[in-house]
Design an enzyme around this catalytic site. Structure first.
Site, mmCIF file in Angstrom:
data_model
loop_
_atom_site.group_PDB
_atom_site.id
_atom_site.type_symbol
_atom_site.label_atom_id
_atom_site.label_comp_id
_atom_site.label_asym_id
_atom_site.label_seq_id
_atom_site.Cartn_x
_atom_site.Cartn_y
_atom_site.Cartn_z
ATOM 1 N N ASP A 166 42.821 45.253 41.796
ATOM 2 C CA ASP A 166 43.598 46.605 41.344
ATOM 3 C C ASP A 166 43.892 46.341 39.980
ATOM 4 O O ASP A 166 44.111 45.426 39.231
ATOM 5 C CB ASP A 166 44.630 46.793 42.439
ATOM 6 C CG ASP A 166 45.184 47.970 42.394
ATOM 7 O OD1 ASP A 166 44.416 48.974 41.577
ATOM 8 O OD2 ASP A 166 46.126 48.477 43.122
ATOM 9 N N ASP A 188 47.718 46.083 46.410
ATOM 10 C CA ASP A 188 48.952 46.242 46.550
ATOM 11 C C ASP A 188 49.568 47.349 47.577
ATOM 12 O O ASP A 188 50.627 47.493 47.923
ATOM 13 C CB ASP A 188 50.168 45.967 45.455
ATOM 14 C CG ASP A 188 49.662 47.062 44.312
ATOM 15 O OD1 ASP A 188 48.744 47.765 44.473
ATOM 16 O OD2 ASP A 188 50.209 46.985 43.177
ATOM 17 N N ASP A 226 44.936 50.029 49.724
ATOM 18 C CA ASP A 226 44.105 48.853 49.806
ATOM 19 C C ASP A 226 43.815 48.034 50.997
ATOM 20 O O ASP A 226 42.857 47.357 51.164
ATOM 21 C CB ASP A 226 44.813 47.842 48.906
ATOM 22 C CG ASP A 226 44.967 48.311 47.193
ATOM 23 O OD1 ASP A 226 43.802 48.930 46.929
ATOM 24 O OD2 ASP A 226 45.936 48.356 46.612
#
Length: 890
Positions: A338, A614, A618
């Site tokens: 990410d 996070d 996700d």
């Protein structure tokens, strides 16, 4: 009126309602109004639609889950070994093996239950209570009682309890948990909805997101499992956990060991009968040989090696929730990371400031003062819009720190930020004079300016040429992924009568470029990943321009940017081709399903995938990837529960330390498997020699002596090899292939063809040396009471002792795969030195203590026999060292 209602209009059918249709039509479809539902109707709908909560997937399936852990192939092999050990009369060994099976099964079972917690953690994002309109009045109800058709009353600080459509008002919403974007997004009731996907709709708010500014009313169109967060919960629940590479390899090794043990045991039956044993005696002896050839310590040794890796990674800042994840991280070939909060700090920062003419600004006093005035955030309490907090931090760093109370006292008028106008202004009284301070999008501020400050502080008229020059500077800054704001001000003789009057004839003070900056340690971590042969892709909900710029800043290739819309149109072959074409990709505006699809495509291409993240969005991908890595500080509870590794410091560099540790652990698993395999040859050769000779050569080794080797002298050195330091160049080599197993042809050649065969020759040499020194010849009687019986006991003891001495050479040889022992150091593994000392003491006790002599059939050895064995460790190690040197270039 009720006769026109459709059956169950509010439950189960809400997904069919288009929440982005005109408000009047949506209210009609939901059978509600701007004043909300009646309490009676809400209660009825609650009965139909069910509570606004995520479904629980708990069930009574745990016995089957536990049973699966107890019938793993290696566990089955150990069950057989335990049964045969009991049948052979070694009850204590059987009990110990059963204990190992149960312990490992329970550990694996409890680790598997983490999957359920990932779904449960989603529920913590729903607020306990919510404010709604019922019977035309504002009331507070439990969030679980929200139903489709309810009208929510949302204000700053509220967590949205359900998916809803704004019917009036404006909100700034922190939706990073769903979208991955760090900056709050503005949602307004009366703007056109031309977004390409629902998450970007300017009129929708979603369950679990947080209102950071504004106030609005919103009609609920989805609750519980029908919400966006509910959909993610369903994805997380459906995504199963597959075996890790190590678990698959251990399964293969288990079958290999089982096959070898069974073949050896069965082969001894006819050989024993041909040697003159009765069928019953041959059968019992075959069982003993089978038990002796099952490495009972293999599973606990692997478990302890992984547990040691878990402890080492915890010291580096990574908490591992599944033991096998240590090795999986070491075999990673692709990291999908990410951006927000992982590569970046998840905090806006002023990156660049230029004056009104686009030149880098040295003295920012006037601009900083205007930023301090034109704000509603509070830097001391860190409350307010993140962008404003970054601007206030910049102002404070340049000598303009203004207390909120002073700012509010001297403020005469506030024109709040308007998403349509993309600007905000204040009118302040400063030292008896009135000033207008304005900030906003350059395309909105620049047309309202008639002049601009240059670096000397002079005010110059804005000519068409200067305007073009400033616009080019804005485009250049935006092209570097900066969020650009223009800042302007002017003095006024009296309080302006309108916003239009206040925001005209301004003087452009400068341009401010903001960015969510990369973490300083990430660039080095990415470089280490590249040196280890690991590809890094960025998969983010943010826009492609920003993500690509951040990726390039930290050293990620960003050779191609693929948006969520583009990805949705790509067929599977095209996606596979993009992922295997080389280079690194930035996937922008990625939805949860996109992350799942990317993880699946990479795995189908043979990659071992680590997915970092996070946010709530996700969670499904973290579960699907070979290993999910969550951020421990900035990450959501949902991501932490779904992941197998949690970074306690949110440091991308910790991933590299984890890769190193995982590679070390896998190498060490290979080392003690090599060590264990190498002893099979000198243990089996004496039995084959006895059988092939038809009994003319007495048995050189007893079953109890073999058990003493497998469970006594061999165990501690094997455990110590599991703690071996990393070999030089560990992170300079590429990741191993997914198909590459723990056991390789090279390993078997070293174990059986070099160390094993040489050990077998040396062991038999010691055996015959003792016998011939006593006057033995083939066929001579060595049974109890015969003159040669004591010599025979000494000979079998010499076989046992020779195997122990050869084990020492094998242990040192197993410490490295290719490099020389000198490269790692003779004394760098203190545990191995302690293990070798223990096995020597243990062997001496069996040889020289009378009670143990009686139990194991040993006899004291003369000094010349011990002297004969002293070179054996060097010979075994030296042969393998020469082999490694000859093949080092290969």
């Amino acid at each position: 009126m009720t006769t026109h209602l459709k059956p169950k209009p509010d439950a189960g059918e809400s997904p069919a309602i288009d929440a982005r249709e005109p408000v009047a039509r949506l209210l009609r479809d939901l059978r509600t109004g701007v004043t909300g539902l009646t309490a009676r109707e809400a209660a009825r709908r609650l009965q139909v639609s069910g509570p606004n909560a995520l479904p629980s997937h708990r069930g009574a399936r745990w016995p089957l889950a536990l049973l699966r852990q107890l019938v793993h192939p290696l566990a089955l092999l150990l069950w057989v070994a335990a049964g045969l050990a009991w049948f052979a009369g070694t009850t204590s060994l059987a009990i110990a093996i059963v204990g190992v099976i149960l312990l490992n099964g329970l550990l694996a079972f409890f680790q598997e239950q983490q999957a359920e917690k990932a779904v449960e953690a989603l529920g913590r994002y729903l607020p306990d209570r919510a404010t709604v309109l019922r019977d035309g009045s504002v009331c507070h109800v439990p969030a679980t009682e929200i139903v489709p058709g309810d009208v929510l009353v949302l204000a700053e600080g509220d967590r949205v309890p359900a998916d809803a459509r704004l019917v009036e008002g404006t909100l700034d919403v922190d939706a990073s948990m769903l979208t991955g974007e760090s900056a709050p997004v503005t949602r307004m009731a009366d703007v056109p909805d031309d977004a390409s996907r629902p998450l970007e709709s300017p009129v929708l708010v979603f369950s679990g997101t947080v209102c950071v500014a504004g106030a609005a009313h919103a009609v609920v169109h989805a609750t519980g499992r029908h919400t966006e967060i509910g959909r993610i919960a369903s994805l997380s629940a459906r995504v199963g956990r597959e075996e890790s590479p190590l678990e698959r390899q251990v399964r293969r090794v288990a079958w290999l060991i089982a096959g070898v043990a069974v073949v050896v045991g069965l082969a001894f039956l006819p050989l024993g009968w041909l040697a003159g044993l009765s069928w019953s005696a041959a059968f019992v002896f075959a069982i003993g040989l089978l038990v002796a050839n099952v490495p009972e310590g293999l599973l606990p040794t692997i478990t302890l090696a992984l547990a040691a890796g878990v402890r080492s990674m915890a010291k580096e800042g990574a908490l591992v929730k599944r033991l096998s994840a240590v090795e999986t991280l070491g075999s990673t070939t692709v990291i999908c990371t990410d951006k927000t909060g992982t590569l970046t700090r998840n905090a806006m920062h002023v990156e660049e400031v230029r004056d009104g003419l686009g030149v880098t600004l040295e003295d920012a006093g006037v601009l900083a003062a205007s930023l301090a005035r034109c704000s509603t955030a509070d830097l001391a309490s860190e409350s307010g819009d993140p962008t404003e907090l970054a601007l206030l931090g910049y102002a404070a760093g340049h000598g303009t720190a203004l207390e909120p109370t002073t700012r509010e006292t001297e403020r005469l008028t506030l024109y709040s930020f308007d998403p349509r106008l993309k600007r905000m202004s204040t009118v302040d009284s400063i030292g008896g004079s009135l000033y207008v301070a304005t900030k906003g999008a350059p395309e909105q501020i620049l047309p309202r300016c008639s002049s601009a400050y240059d670096t000397s502080g002079a005010e110059l008229p804005l000519t068409p040429g200067l305007r073009e020059r400033i616009s080019e500077r804005v485009d250049e800054m935006a092209g570097r992924a900066l969020r650009v704001l223009a800042v302007a001000r002017r003095g006024v003789p009296a309080l302006p009568g309108s916003r239009e009057e206040a925001e005209s004839d301004l003087c452009l003070l400068g341009l401010v470029g903001l960015v969510d900056p990369p973490r300083p340690e990430v660039a080095a971590a990415v470089a280490n990943c590249h040196s280890a042969g690991i590809t890094v892709h960025v998969v983010t909900g943010d826009n492609g321009l920003t993500a690509a710029e951040i990726a390039r800043r930290v050293g990620i290739g960003a050779d191609r940017v693929i948006s969520g819309d583009e990805l949705a149109k790509m067929p599977e072959p095209a996606l596979d081709e993009a992922l295997t074409a080389g280079g690194e990709i930035v996937f922008a505006r990625a939805a949860p399903e996109d992350k799942l699809r990317i993880a699946d495509a990479l795995r189908d291409c043979g990659e071992v995938v680590a997915m970092t993240g996070d946010g709530v969005n996700d969670a499904p991908a973290l579960r699907r990837a070979d290993i999910g890595v969550a951020m421990g500080v900035g990450g959501t509870d949902v991501a932490k529960e779904a992941a197998t590794v949690v970074l306690t410091d949110d440091n991308f560099a910790t991933i590299v330390a984890g890769v190193r540790e995982g590679r070390r652990v896998f190498d060490n698993v290979r080392k003690f498997v090599l060590y264990i395999f190498a002893h099979a040859v000198p243990e089996v050769l004496p039995f084959l020699l006895f059988a092939v000779s038809g009994g003319l050569i007495p048995l050189p080794l007893t079953v109890l002596q073999i058990l003493a080797i497998d469970l006594g002298t061999e165990t501690l050195p094997a455990l110590a090899l599991g703690r071996e330091p990393a070999e030089p160049g560990l992170m300079a080599r590429g990741p191993r292939r997914r198909s590459e197993g723990v056991v390789t042809g090279r390993m078997l050649l070293r174990a059986w063809g070099i160390m094993g065969l040489l050990s077998g020759i040396l062991v038999l040499g010691a055996y015959f040396a003792v016998l011939y020194a006593a006057g033995w010849h083939p066929g001579a009687d060595v049974s109890a009471g015969a003159p040669l019986h004591h010599a025979y006991l000494q000979a079998t003891t010499a076989t046992f002792a020779a195997i122990v001495f050869c084990q020492i050479g094998t242990a040192f040889a197993s410490r490295t795969e290719r490099v020389s022992l000198r490269a790692v150091g003779l004394t760098t593994n203190r545990l191995l030195l302690g293990g070798i000392a223990f096995e020597l003491v243990f062997a001496a006790a069996l040889i020289y203590l009378p009670p143990l002599q009686t139990m194991f059939g040993t006899a004291a050895l003369p000094a010349w026999v011990i002297a004969l064995m002293l070179p054996m460790p060097v010979l075994v190690w030296g042969a393998d060292e020469l082999f490694r040197r000859a093949t080092r270039g290969g």
